[in-house]
Design a protein around this motif. Structure first.
Motif, PDB file in Angstrom:
ATOM      1  N   SER A 163      43.620  67.910  48.850  1.00 24.20           N
ATOM      2  CA  SER A 163      44.946  66.973  49.111  1.00 24.20           C
ATOM      3  C   SER A 163      45.102  66.936  50.395  1.00 24.20           C
ATOM      4  O   SER A 163      45.758  65.993  50.961  1.00 24.20           O
ATOM      5  CB  SER A 163      45.914  67.038  48.053  1.00 24.20           C
ATOM      6  OG  SER A 163      45.561  67.092  46.712  1.00 24.20           O
ATOM      7  N   GLU A 217      47.016  61.660  44.479  1.00 21.74           N
ATOM      8  CA  GLU A 217      46.685  62.797  43.136  1.00 21.74           C
ATOM      9  C   GLU A 217      48.042  62.146  42.429  1.00 21.74           C
ATOM     10  O   GLU A 217      49.103  62.243  42.505  1.00 21.74           O
ATOM     11  CB  GLU A 217      46.569  63.988  43.769  1.00 21.74           C
ATOM     12  CG  GLU A 217      46.458  64.762  42.439  1.00 21.74           C
ATOM     13  CD  GLU A 217      46.479  66.372  42.993  1.00 21.74           C
ATOM     14  OE1 GLU A 217      45.755  66.470  44.083  1.00 21.74           O
ATOM     15  OE2 GLU A 217      46.886  67.305  42.603  1.00 21.74           O
ATOM     16  N   ASP A 257      42.459  60.388  45.788  1.00 16.95           N
ATOM     17  CA  ASP A 257      42.667  62.043  45.375  1.00 16.95           C
ATOM     18  C   ASP A 257      42.620  62.128  43.884  1.00 16.95           C
ATOM     19  O   ASP A 257      43.629  61.543  43.165  1.00 16.95           O
ATOM     20  CB  ASP A 257      43.849  62.410  45.931  1.00 16.95           C
ATOM     21  CG  ASP A 257      44.210  63.672  46.054  1.00 16.95           C
ATOM     22  OD1 ASP A 257      43.160  64.482  45.473  1.00 16.95           O
ATOM     23  OD2 ASP A 257      45.153  64.373  46.750  1.00 16.95           O
ATOM     24  N   GLU A 258      41.579  62.782  43.410  1.00 16.19           N
ATOM     25  CA  GLU A 258      41.513  63.151  41.990  1.00 16.19           C
ATOM     26  C   GLU A 258      41.626  61.924  40.957  1.00 16.19           C
ATOM     27  O   GLU A 258      42.489  62.436  40.227  1.00 16.19           O
ATOM     28  CB  GLU A 258      42.461  64.065  41.558  1.00 16.19           C
ATOM     29  CG  GLU A 258      42.405  65.528  42.537  1.00 16.19           C
ATOM     30  CD  GLU A 258      41.862  66.979  41.930  1.00 16.19           C
ATOM     31  OE1 GLU A 258      41.472  66.721  40.962  1.00 16.19           O
ATOM     32  OE2 GLU A 258      41.824  67.880  42.633  1.00 16.19           O
TER      33      GLU A 258
END
Ligand code: ADP
Ligand code: MG
Lengths: 308, 281
Positions: free
Chosen positions: B59, B106, B183-184
Motif C-alpha cells: 500500500s 485498500e 489496492d487489495e
C-alpha cells in the motif's frame, strides 16, 4: 389563541435566522470536522464591517450618505472581507492543524473567536452602532386586517431572506457537483483526496459560505438590536440548535432553528412571568441539555453506518 | 538491468517506460523507514501485480505513486517516480488524477452516505467536460458493473462488500484514468465475487486500455490475471518476473501459495534466489 399565534409566528420567524447560522456551522463541521466556535464572532465581525464601511464610504467616494449605492458597496466590501477572513482562517489557522484531534481544532477556533472580535473592534471601534436596512418594523397590514394577528414586517422580510438562503444552501448541498464533493469530503476525506478532490478548495468554499451566512445574519440581527458585542451570543444560539438538530444534518439545522426560535419566545411569554422574565437567553440551552439526555445524536443526527 | 517486463504490451514502450518507480525510499513520521529502495515498472496497457505479505509495503508503494502519502505523514525521501516521461513525485493527488493516475484504496472507501450513483459521479470531479460526456462515462461504468446499476440509488454504506469494491473501481473509472493503482480488491470477498471483479478488471484493461498496478495478498488469483509480477518483502522487491513464471516458480508456490511442505519462511533464506539477486545487481 390569537396572542399565542403571534408569539409562535414571531418565534418561528426568528428561528429561520438561527437555522441559517446553524447551517454555517454544519457545513464547516461536515466538511472539515471543525467545530467552529468562532461563528458567533464572525457574525459580529460581519455586521461591524458592514456598518463601518457604510460610515467611511461617503467620505472616501463622495457618494450620498445613507444612499443605496453606499449600502450595496458596503455590502460587497463586507462580503469580500468575510470571504478573505474565511480563506485566511483556513490557511493560517486550520491547515497547519490538519490531522490534529478535534479538541485541538476546537480550541483553535475559540482563540480565533477572540482574535476576530479584537480585530473588528480594533479596526472599527467599540461603540454600539445602529444599522438600517430600510425595512420598517411595523405590523403587516393584510394579516392584521384579515385575521387580526400582529406580525412584524421586518421579521417577515428577514425570515424570507434567511429562508431563501437556507433553501438554496440545502439545494446546493444536495444537487450540485460542489455539494456532492462537500458531502464526499464529509464522509471520507481520504477517499475524497484519492479521487482528486482538492480538500483545500472545499474548505475555502465552506469558510466562504460561512462568512456569507454570518454577514446576512449579522446585518439582520444588527438592524434589530444594534451592532454590538452581544451579537456574538445571539449567534451562539446556533449551538442549542445544533444539539437539537444534530451537528451533521442540514434538515436538522433547519428544524432545530425553528424549534429553538419558537420555544424560546413561547417560554419567555408563558413561563417567563413566573420566574421573573429574561429566560429567552438561557432557555434554549436548557432545552438542548434536556434533549441531550434523551437523544444525544440530535433529531436528525446521521447514524454511523458501521457495515463494511 | 533485466527488469523491464518483456510481455507483448511492453515492447512498444521499451524505449520510454510508462510508469516507473525508481529506487524509492519512504519514511513515515520522519523516522519509520518502510520502503527501502523499491523499483518497478508498469508498461502501457499492462496489468502488473505487486505481491507480498501483510505489512510488506504494498500500500505504501501505491500511495507513494498516487501521493496519498503526504496525508499520512509519509514522505518519499529518495528515488523518483515517472509517468509518461515526467516526474510525478511532487504532484498533488488532484494533479495526478487529472494526468490519469488514480488509486483505488485498500478497504474500498466508498462514501457511505452517498448513493452508489453519487459515489460514481464524485469520481468525475476533476473532469471539466460536458454533462453528456459524464453521462457516457456513467453508462460505461454501468455496462461493466451491471450490479451497480441495479443498486444505483442505494446508500453505498448499505451495499455488500463486493458492490462497494465495484463502486470504488467504478468511481475511479469515472475519472477517465489511464493508470489505476488498485489496492487489495479481493480483500474480504467471497471467491466468486473476487473472480467477477478480476474479470472486469481484465476487461477494462483490454477494452478500455486502462493499465493496472495491482497490490494483492491473494497471489494465486493476482498472477492469473496479471502479465508481470513483483514480490515485495520488508520494503524491498525480492523477486520479479512474468506472471506465468512466478505462478510456477517453486519458491513462490512454497511461500505464497501455501503449496510447500514447511511453514512460510523468508525469501531471503532461499539460497538460489540470493544467487539470482547477486547476478541481477
Ligand atoms: N501511516 C503510517 N505511519 C507509520 N507506519 C505505517 C503507516 N502506514 C503503514 N505503516 C507501516 O508500513 C509498513 C507497510 O505497510 P503497508 O504499506 O500498509 O503494507 P501492505 O500494504 O503490504 O500490507 C507496515 O509495517 C506498517 O505498519
Ligand atoms: Mg496494504
Amino acid at each position: 389563541m390569537q396572542f399565542f399565534l403571534e408569539v409562535l409566528i414571531g418565534g418561528l420567524l426568528s428561528g429561520v435566522l438561527y437555522a441559517l447560522v446553524a447551517l454555517g456551522f454544519v457545513l464547516i463541521f461536515k466538511a472539515s470536522g471543525v467545530f467552529n466556535f468562532a461563528q458567533g464572532a464572525m457574525v459580529f465581525f460581519a455586521a461591524l464591517t458592514f456598518v463601518g464601511f457604510q460610515e467611511v464610504l461617503p467620505g472616501w467616494t463622495g457618494l450620498e450618505e445613507g444612499g443605496s449605492a453606499v449600502f450595496w458597496l458596503a455590502f460587497a466590501l463586507a462580503l469580500v472581507s468575510m470571504i478573505i477572513l474565511g480563506i485566511l482562517t483556513e490557511k493560517i489557522v486550520l491547515r497547519p492543524l490538519v490531522n490534529q484531534p478535534h479538541i485541538t481544532l476546537f480550541m483553535a477556533t475559540i482563540g480565533l473567536s477572540y482574535l476576530i472580535e479584537g480585530i473588528a473592534q480594533g479596526v472599527w471601534g467599540a461603540n454600539v452602532r445602529g444599522l438600517d436596512l430600510g425595512i420598517e418594523d411595523v405590523p403587516v397590514e393584510w394579516l392584521m386586517e384579515s385575521s387580526n394577528i400582529l406580525v412584524s414586517k421586518f421579521d417577515l422580510v428577514a425570515a424570507g431572506i434567511a429562508g431563501v438562503l437556507v433553501a438554496s444552501l440545502a439545494l446546493l448541498f444536495q444537487y450540485t457537483k460542489i455539494g456532492r464533493a462537500l458531502r464526499a469530503v464529509a464522509d471520507d476525506h481520504q477517499a475524497a483526496l484519492s479521487i482528486g478532490i482538492p480538500l483545500q478548495h472545499i474548505w475555502v468554499i465552506v469558510w466562504g459560505v460561512a462568512g456569507f451566512v454570518a454577514l446576512i445574519a449579522g446585518m439582520i440581527w444588527g438592524a434589530r438590536n444594534g451592532v454590538q458585542f452581544a451579537l456574538t451570543y445571539t449567534a451562539l444560539k446556533a449551538l442549542p440548535v445544533l444539539i437539537l438538530g444534530g451537528f451533521t444534518s442540514v434538515p436538522g439545522a433547519i428544524v432545530g432553528g425553528l424549534i429553538i426560535g419558537a420555544s424560546e419566545k413561547l417560554a419567555e411569554v408563558y413561563v417567563g412571568p413566573f420566574v421573573g422574565g429574561g429566560i429567552e437567553s438561557w432557555f434554549p440551552y436548557v432545552l438542548a441539555l434536556l434533549f441531550l439526555l434523551v437523544r444525544p445524536e440530535g433529531l436528525f443526527g446521521e447514524k454511523h453506518i458501521d457495515r463494511v | 538491468m533485466n527488469t523491464a517486463p518483456t510481455s507483448a504490451a511492453s515492447t512498444a514502450s521499451a524505449t520510454a517506460p510508462y510508469l516507473s518507480v525508481n529506487n524509492v525510499e519512504v519514511i513515515y513520521d520522519h523516522v519509520i523507514l518502510v520502503l527501502k529502495g523499491v523499483s518497478l515498472q508498469v508498461p502501457k496497457g499492462g496489468i502488473v501485480a505487486l505481491l507480498g505479505a501483510n505489512g510488506a509495503g504494498k500500500s505504501t508503494t501505491l500511495k507513494s505513486i498516487s501521493n496519498l502519502l503526504r496525508a499520512e505523514r509519509g514522505d518519499v525521501t529518495k528515488g523518483s517516480i515517472d509517468f509518461k516521461g515526467a516526474r510525478i513525485d511532487q504532484m498533488t493527488p488532484n494533479d495526478l488524477v487529472k494526468r490519469g493516475v488514480i488509486q483505488v484504496m485498500e478497504g474500498r472507501h466508498c462514501f457511505g452516505h452517498l448513493t452508489i450513483e453519487e459515489n460514481l459521479l464524485t469520481g468525475a470531479y476533476t473532469r471539466s467536460c460536458s454533462r453528456a460526456e459524464i453521462k457516457r462515462s456513467l453508462d460505461l461504468v454501468y455496462t461493466y458493473f451491471s450490479r451497480l446499476k441495479t443498486r444505483r440509488s442505494s446508500q453505498a454504506g448499505y451495499t455488500s462488500g463486493g458492490e462497494q469494491q465495484m463502486c470504488a473501481i467504478g468511481r475511479a473509472i469515472m475519472a477517465n484514468p489511464e493508470m489505476v493503482l488498485l489496492d487489495e480488491p479481493s480483500m474480504g470477498l467471497a471467491p466468486q465475487i473476487v473472480e467477477e471483479i478480476f474479470e472486469i478488471v481484465k476487461d477494462l484493461n483490454s477494452k478500455e486500455q486502462v493499465s493496472f498496478l495491482l497490490a494483492e495478498q491473494n497471489t494465486m488469483v493476482a498472477l492469473r490475471y496479471a502479465d508481470f509480477g513483483y514480490i515485495l518483502e520488508n520494503g524491498r522487491i525480492v523477486m520479479e518476473g512474468e506472471a506465468k513464471e512466478l505462478a510456477t516458480n517453486e519458491d513462490v508456490k512454497e511461500f505464497y501459495l501455501g503449496l510447500g511442505g514447511e511453514g512460510r519462511k523468508s525469501f531471503r533464506e532461499v539460497k538460489h534466489y540470493r544467487r539470482r539477486k547477486r547476478w541481477l545487481s
